[in-house]
Design an enzyme around this catalytic site. Structure first.
Site, PDB file in Angstrom:
ATOM      1  N   VAL A  17      63.484  88.313  18.448  1.00 25.08           N
ATOM      2  CA  VAL A  17      62.026  88.023  18.421  1.00 25.08           C
ATOM      3  C   VAL A  17      61.712  90.309  17.810  1.00 25.08           C
ATOM      4  CG1 VAL A  17      59.959  87.249  18.737  1.00 25.08           C
ATOM      5  CG2 VAL A  17      61.419  85.558  18.877  1.00 25.08           C
ATOM      6  N   HIS A 179      51.176  76.200  22.685  1.00 26.73           N
ATOM      7  CA  HIS A 179      52.039  75.980  22.067  1.00 26.73           C
ATOM      8  C   HIS A 179      53.827  75.402  22.911  1.00 26.73           C
ATOM      9  CE1 HIS A 179      54.775  77.955  19.240  1.00 26.73           C
ATOM     10  NE2 HIS A 179      55.618  78.430  20.144  1.00 26.73           N
TER      11      HIS A 179
HETATM   12  N1  APR Z   1      62.572  93.771  30.187  1.00 31.64           N
HETATM   13  C1  APR Z   1      62.888  94.675  28.902  1.00 31.64           C
HETATM   14  N2  APR Z   1      63.564  93.433  28.189  1.00 31.64           N
HETATM   15  C2  APR Z   1      64.313  92.542  29.209  1.00 31.64           C
HETATM   16  C3  APR Z   1      63.165  92.922  30.052  1.00 31.64           C
HETATM   17  C4  APR Z   1      62.632  93.464  30.956  1.00 31.64           C
HETATM   18  N3  APR Z   1      62.457  93.364  32.138  1.00 31.64           N
HETATM   19  N4  APR Z   1      64.183  91.520  30.553  1.00 31.64           N
HETATM   20  C5  APR Z   1      64.548  90.560  29.513  1.00 31.64           C
HETATM   21  N5  APR Z   1      64.644  91.532  29.218  1.00 31.64           N
HETATM   22  C6  APR Z   1      65.766  91.490  27.060  1.00 31.64           C
HETATM   23  C7  APR Z   1      66.460  90.641  27.153  1.00 31.64           C
HETATM   24  O1  APR Z   1      67.262  92.144  27.507  1.00 31.64           O
HETATM   25  C8  APR Z   1      66.501  90.833  25.615  1.00 31.64           C
HETATM   26  O2  APR Z   1      67.040  91.152  24.077  1.00 31.64           O
HETATM   27  O3  APR Z   1      64.073  90.730  26.606  1.00 31.64           O
HETATM   28  C9  APR Z   1      65.093  89.931  25.453  1.00 31.64           C
HETATM   29  C10 APR Z   1      64.832  88.659  24.925  1.00 31.64           C
HETATM   30  O4  APR Z   1      65.323  88.718  24.048  1.00 31.64           O
HETATM   31  P1  APR Z   1      66.465  86.745  22.946  1.00 31.64           P
HETATM   32  O5  APR Z   1      67.152  86.908  24.276  1.00 31.64           O
HETATM   33  O6  APR Z   1      66.765  87.723  21.639  1.00 31.64           O
HETATM   34  O7  APR Z   1      65.424  86.278  22.745  1.00 31.64           O
HETATM   35  P2  APR Z   1      64.579  86.057  20.896  1.00 31.64           P
HETATM   36  O8  APR Z   1      64.713  84.977  20.826  1.00 31.64           O
HETATM   37  O9  APR Z   1      63.981  87.323  20.803  1.00 31.64           O
HETATM   38  O10 APR Z   1      62.602  85.566  21.903  1.00 31.64           O
HETATM   39  C11 APR Z   1      62.007  86.546  23.189  1.00 31.64           C
HETATM   40  O11 APR Z   1      60.136  85.214  22.205  1.00 31.64           O
HETATM   41  O12 APR Z   1      59.700  83.515  20.933  1.00 31.64           O
HETATM   42  C12 APR Z   1      59.748  83.949  22.974  1.00 31.64           C
HETATM   43  O13 APR Z   1      61.013  81.771  23.617  1.00 31.64           O
HETATM   44  C13 APR Z   1      61.214  82.967  22.932  1.00 31.64           C
HETATM   45  O14 APR Z   1      59.984  83.861  25.435  1.00 31.64           O
HETATM   46  C14 APR Z   1      61.088  84.451  23.894  1.00 31.64           C
HETATM   47  C15 APR Z   1      61.204  85.509  23.591  1.00 31.64           C
END
Ligand code: APR
Length: 316
Positions: A17, A179
């Site tokens: 996202v 949501h």
């Molecule tokens: N600081 C920065 N990044 C972080 C941290 C942190 N403390 N903890 C986790 N992350 C990063 C992860 O390394 C990962 O790259 O957050 C990212 C999340 O990405 P995805 O797993 O691809 O998840 P995504 O599909 O992008 O969804 C993110 O948005 O729509 C909502 O439900 C969904 O809560 C979820 C969020």
């Protein structure tokens, strides 16, 4: 925000996202974009890739990647998507706790490095995380807004357009509430070029599209099998950033702190807001039927349950 300056958008979380939001922000040339993540190399690699797409796509936004929060300094908007998705075997409460700890940590960093920013929060469970972030940041509630209704209403708009075989740009709608399954789509406020949807399709079809919207996220998860939606969520977050950075004052459904509107207070939940350079500049109160009002209150009850869960964990 000064007029005429080069704006800065920090995308915190460079997963699906976050990177998609970064891409749309760059494509719209909202400003320069800083992708931030804890995974080394991930934001740097995606940022370089997105920058190299610039000459082809014709944008001049610079996208950089970092693991150092100091690089978000001075960001006009922070789009927060960092968090964990729900994994098999993980309860809702586990997810709530893990994401709450991540959001708490990130809020400290934002408050330190970008104290004047407007935060667009995306991490789920959205309305609970938005309330948590509001408490942890210590910003006025206008500067912490959650992304949910934009996505939910975009889904309903797309379904209506697909059903009628018309241009989805002509479809307008409003979705309130939290949501998730408890969202409150408003068919009365759904129009196609000003024509109420009830004049264009049967009540059964309206109900079916509303139901599909409610389950819109789950439909995509079931198809993808290994992840959740990111194009429309990323586009929704970028759209909100656009309204803020360009001070467009668009009316968009967003998760916001209610202070008595709709008979609710001290809870973050989806409602129509005016989004401009100050963040949430107005919260609009619509006339609702008794059923819709009851559904909105039930939705707020679910959010409060999540908040209570965080209080019991000692996080709030
Ligand atoms: N600081 C920065 N990044 C972080 C941290 C942190 N403390 N903890 C986790 N992350 C990063 C992860 O390394 C990962 O790259 O957050 C990212 C999340 O990405 P995805 O797993 O691809 O998840 P995504 O599909 O992008 O969804 C993110 O948005 O729509 C909502 O439900 C969904 O809560 C979820 C969020």
């Amino acid at each position: 925000m000064e007029v005429g300056k080069r704006f800065k958008i920090a995308c915190i979380g460079a997963g699906n996202v976050g990177a998609t939001a970064a891409q749309y922000c760059a494509e719209m040339e909202l400003g320069d974009v800083v992708l931030t993540d804890i995974v080394e190399g991930l934001p740097q690699g995606k940022a370089l890739d997105l920058t190299q797409a610039g000459p082809i796509r014709g944008y001049g936004s610079i996208v950089t990647g970092t693991n150092d929060y100091a690089d978000i300094e001075g960001a006009d908007v922070c789009i927060v998507t960092a968090g964990l998705p729900r994994k098999p075997g993980m309860s809702r409460l586990d997810l709530l706790e893990k994401n709450a700890r991540i959001i708490t940590d990130i809020c400290e960093k934002i408050a330190k490095y970008a104290p004047d920013t407007v935060v667009v929060l995306v991490t789920n469970p959205l309305d609970v995380m938005a309330y948590l972030a509001y408490q942890k940041l210590g910003f006025p509630s206008a500067r912490l807004v959650g992304m949910a209704g934009c996505l939910d209403s975009a889904r309903l708009r797309a379904f209506v357009a697909m059903e009628l075989n018309v241009n989805m740009k002509n479809v307008d709608t409003m979705v309130l509430g939290s949501h998730g399954d408890d969202m409150v789509p408003l068919p009365e406020y759904t129009t196609v070029s000003g024509i109420p949807i009830a004049k264009l399709m049967s009540q059964d079809r309206v109900d079916a599209l509303v139901e599909r919207t409610r389950k819109g996220g789950g439909e995509i998860v079931a198809l993808l099998k290994t992840g959740s939606a990111y194009y429309a969520p990323g586009a929704s977050a970028a759209r909100m950033a656009q309204s803020i950075i360009r001070d467009e004052k668009q009316i968009l459904p967003c998760s916001t702190l209610l202070t008595g509107q709709y008979g609710l207070e001290d809870v973050y939940i989806g409602a129509p807001v005016v989004l401009g350079k100050a963040g949430v500049e107005q919260v609009l109160e619509l006339d609702l039927t008794d059923d819709q009002r009851a559904a909105l209150h039930a939705s707020a009850g679910e959010v409060r349950e999540g908040i209570k869960g965080l209080q019991e964990l000692g996080i709030l």
